[in-house]
Design a protein around this motif. Structure first.
Motif: not given
Lengths: 264, 597
Positions: A4-27
């Motif tokens: 069952a889990p493998s059926k749920l596991y389609a090809d388009d499962v993604s893990l996105v690691v987002v790198l958020l820029d929190t440089n106060p001088f830029f913002w």
């Protein structure tokens, strides 16, 4: 049941690691305010999680003096804040972000004038890759990881070697690095990172519509990228680090850009 | 081989059927001269080798007579009939040599450089490089043979390549053969009971190196006391006696013939050399080495065998030589290597060369006084007892590792200063805000968003629509122009011929520009002329590039023009500079005195 889990596991499962820029001088000097930026990003993260039940999102804040994990959608530590206005996920992220900023400020020391205020991009990239390695070793069934960098700070040439190392190890583990550059000039590091690892790089023209850019380009999972056309770079800047970070005259060093795609 | 000419008796035939006129054929490097024996006959021939194109000859094993057939440029033939095949062989070799030399001459570049002394080795290197690298050859053909650049200029920028080629040639010296000389079997002639030894200078050198007593004997006896032939006869007689291991007979013959005795006795030079070596042994390496270790010259290496304790044959001991001695000596010489590197022509030269080299090495070696002093120095240094020494504190230079960020920051500052970017300045100004303030403002934004929730709407519909439109348009445009794969380069989509032409143009433009910019500032007439030549060559490239653009199908024409643009820019910059400098020059030319360009 194992199937069952493998059926749920389609090809388009993604893990996105987002790198958020929190440089106060830029913002502090950006045309887009941080709160507007955050609303775009938070909505986007929500959207990714709705695309597929098994999608995962991890957010790493790239600060000026340090980096830290700020949000992990698969963790159970998302405390429910009683706040009618915000979805639960967002509030915990914001809380963590605030704590992170306080810590980051405490680490800051006197810097000489004229130094480029770049964020610790290499640090957060390495942290992302470590997390992804852990996911790889967690078992046979894991989502396709990719890294999304939302950067606005200029490139710090002293991080060149570390960033290139991270890029090559990402290439080796077949982890695409997508990048969205929010600053005013061009970031050669981000261009190279996306080019080498096979990710997508884009510099939005209209920052008010950032959410639309994120949804159109960066929400695509890796499987769909084989048939969905995404914007291509118009020429990658491969120059070495010491001439970095400034707008160069386009006519110079033609041989760098010549052998790749022509300038339009 | 020192043959500068070959003279043989031969018959000269103009055709195959011709019976041939007997006479003398004389060939030198320049020409062939045939003079018939009978001065009245008409067969005289005087032909220069330049006109000889090739040669043919009849095979040795066939029943045909030995003929040599030379063809000349106008397809005429000269047939020479020789007396035997060995004559034919000699002439053939000679002709082959001359023709090969003539062939070599035509390979050299056709332009004459009176001011450049090129060694043959250098020429060889250049030809080799050209043969290996076809692109280099194309460039060479394009520029040097058309006169735009001279040879010297072309190769001046490629010194590193030439050096690398030169160092690749092995500088190894051939050593001696490992096979022992005593294994050299003579050729025996069953009928006349004669034994013929074949001595080449190589073998002679080895004999002299292994047996210094023989060398000394040769130097003293030949040519004063005996001829070389007798010398070697006696030597081989001695070898024969040794091989029969008949020491009694050896002693007998030695008693009769003084010179033979030299060959039969133990080699005393070897003994003294060995003793010297023992004396030079470093006592810090081997404290026990002493005179007793000098055994290589003793028969059986001084090892007493059972039953030979009696010294009855002491007088014949002198004439015994053991196999182990021979083998060890031979091995020692082979490992030492060749002392003489010169072309060896005859025995005398060999002997003298070897003697010279030995003397050089012994002079280099030193006088005894020096060595012993050196040894004592070394001894005292090596036998230091560390515990008793004082502390050895050398002044240390402190390690100074700079922070790499200094370099990068200075580079950044340079770049900032030079770019003069207005936006960069604004950003810098804003960064003048204190750290506290910026962090504070960031935290404020977070609190505001916490309080107010996400923006409503996240994105305005018009903006979203605009963005979406723009993206879709740009994606479809780039797909049309560039192709699906971002890693694909536009060069690969061009037909192969065009791609190669473009790349070749690029390398040739780079070559021209290199020489062009290197000639500035112009200080001599030579440079002036050179710059003019280069400028003409560069102007010729424009029409060629246009041609390429025209030859390409229309959908690729835009790509090609974009690829060609930087080439145009570089050439334009160079020609602009040239014209500006010409103008300046002509403006100043009135002031310059005559002849100063």
């Amino acid at each position: 049941m194992a199937s069952a889990p493998s059926k749920l596991y389609a090809d388009d499962v993604s893990l996105v690691v987002v790198l958020l820029d929190t440089n106060p001088f830029f913002w502090s000097s950006s045309s887009l305010s941080f709160s507007q930026f955050l609303s775009h990003v938070l909505a986007f993260l929500n959207a990714i999680l709705t695309l597929n039940q098994l999608n995962q999102v991890v957010v790493i804040a790239t600060g000026y003096n340090s980096c830290d994990y700020v949000f992990d959608s698969s963790s159970d530590l998302n405390r429910s804040f009683e706040n009618g206005r915000m979805p639960v996920m967002c509030s915990s992220l914001l809380q963590k972000l605030e704590e992170f900023l306080i810590k980051d400020e405490q680490l800051s020391k006197e810097e000489p004038e004229g130094k480029v205020k770049s964020s610790l991009f290499s640090g957060s990239l390495s942290m992302a890759l470590c997390y992804i390695q852990r996911v790889f070793r967690s078992g046979a069934l894991h989502p396709h990881p990719r890294i999304l960098c939302l950067q606005g700070s200029p490139d710090g040439p002293e991080q060149y070697v570390a960033i290139m190392n991270a890029i090559f190890s990402a290439q080796r583990s077949s982890v695409p690095i997508d990048s969205c550059y929010l600053g005013s000039q061009n970031s050669a590091f981000l261009q190279q990172a996306s080019y080498i690892t096979g990710g997508v790089h884009h510099k939005p023209q209209n920052l008010d519509g950032l959410f639309q850019y994120l949804m159109t380009i960066f929400a695509t999972d890796l499987h769909s990228r084989s048939f969905i056309h995404l914007p291509k770079p118009v020429g990658v800047d491969f120059r070495a680090s010491s001439v970095f970070g400034q707008a160069q005259s386009e006519a110079a060093s033609a041989s760098d850009k010549k052998r790749k795609t022509p300038e339009t | 081989m020192a043959n500068t000419h070959v003279t043989k008796r031969a018959k000269y035939k103009t055709t195959i059927k011709d019976p041939g006129t007997p006479g003398t054929l004389r060939m030198t490097f320049e020409k062939i001269l045939f003079v018939p024996h009978n001065p009245k006959s008409a067969g005289k021939l005087d032909v220069e080798f330049r006109y000889i194109k090739g040669q043919k000859h009849t095979k040795e094993g066939s029943n045909k007579p030995p003929w040599l057939n030379l063809t000349n440029n106008q397809n005429g033939i000269f047939i020479f009939e020789f007396e035997n095949y060995s004559d034919l062989q000699e002439c053939r070799d000679f002709v082959g040599k001359v023709l090969a030399k003539g062939g070599e001459v035509s390979e050299k570049p056709t332009v004459a450089y009176p001011d450049e002394q090129l060694s043959a080795a250098e020429m060889e290197l250049r030809i080799k490089l050209l043969q290996e690298d076809s692109e280099l050859q194309k460039l060479h053909k394009q520029f040097v043979l058309s006169g735009v650049l001279t040879e010297t200029e072309f190769w001046a920028t490629r010194k590193k390549l030439l050096d690398r080629e030169a160092s690749k040639k092995t500088k190894q010296r051939l050593g001696f053969k490992s096979a022992m000389i005593s294994d050299i079997k003579p050729s025996t002639d069953g009928r006349t009971n004669k034994v013929t030894f074949n001595l080449t200078p190589e073998v002679i050198l080895q004999i002299f190196a292994e047996k210094p007593a023989v060398h000394r004997a040769f130097l003293s006896y030949v040519p004063n006391k005996m001829s070389e032939r007798t010398f070697w006869t006696k030597y081989f007689r001695a070898e024969y006696l040794h091989s029969t291991k008949n020491s009694i007979a050896a002693a007998a013959e030695a008693a009769e013939d003084e010179e033979l005795a030299v060959f039969l006795k133990q080699d005393d030079i070897l003994a003294s050399e060995a003793r010297k070596k023992i004396r030079r042994v470093d006592p810090t390496l081997d404290m026990e080495a002493d005179e007793g270790d000098d055994y290589t010259h003793l028969p059986d290496h001084g090892i007493l065998r059972e039953g030979s304790k009696e010294m009855t044959e002491s007088q014949n001991e002198l004439y015994k030589r053991s196999l182990s001695q021979d083998i060890n000596r031979h091995a020692a010489v082979v490992l030492e290597g060749r002392a003489v590197d010169v072309e060896l022509e005859d025995t005398k030269a060999v002997a003298e060369a070897l003697a010279q080299s030995k003397q050089k090495s012994s002079n280099k070696g030193e006088s005894d006084g020096d060595t012993s002093r050196e040894r004592l120095d070394r001894l005292s240094r090596m036998t230091e007892i560390e515990d008793l020494q004082g502390p050895n504190t050398l002044p240390l230079a402190p390690l100074c590792i700079k922070d790499p960020r200094d370099y990068f920051d200075s580079q950044q500052a340079n770049a900032l200063r030079s770019s003069g970017d207005a936006l960069g300045e604004i950003e810098q100004i804003k960064c003048g805000l204190s750290t506290q303030e910026v962090y504070g403002s960031l935290r404020e934004s977070i609190s505001s968003i916490k309080a107010m929730g996400l923006k409503e709407p996240i994105v305005k519909p018009e903006v979203a629509h605009q963005v979406f439109d723009a993206l879709t348009n740009s994606i479809s445009n780039t797909k049309y122009h560039i192709g699906k794969n971002p890693q694909e380069s536009v060069l690969d989509r061009l037909p192969r011929k065009t791609k190669e032409e473009l790349l070749h143009h690029w390398t040739s433009i780079l070559e021209l520009l290199k020489h062009f910019w290197a000639s500035y500032p112009i200080t001599t007439t030579y440079l002036y002329v050179k710059v003019n030549r280069l400028k003409d060559a560069m102007s010729n490239i424009y029409p060629q590039l246009e041609e390429i653009k025209g030859s390409v199908p229309s959908e690729l024409r835009h790509q090609v023009s974009l690829l060609v643009r930087p080439m145009h820019q570089a050439l334009d910059a160079a020609i602009q500079h040239y014209e500006a400098s010409m103008q300046k020059r002509s403006a100043q030319s009135g002031e310059r005195p005559n002849g100063y360009v």
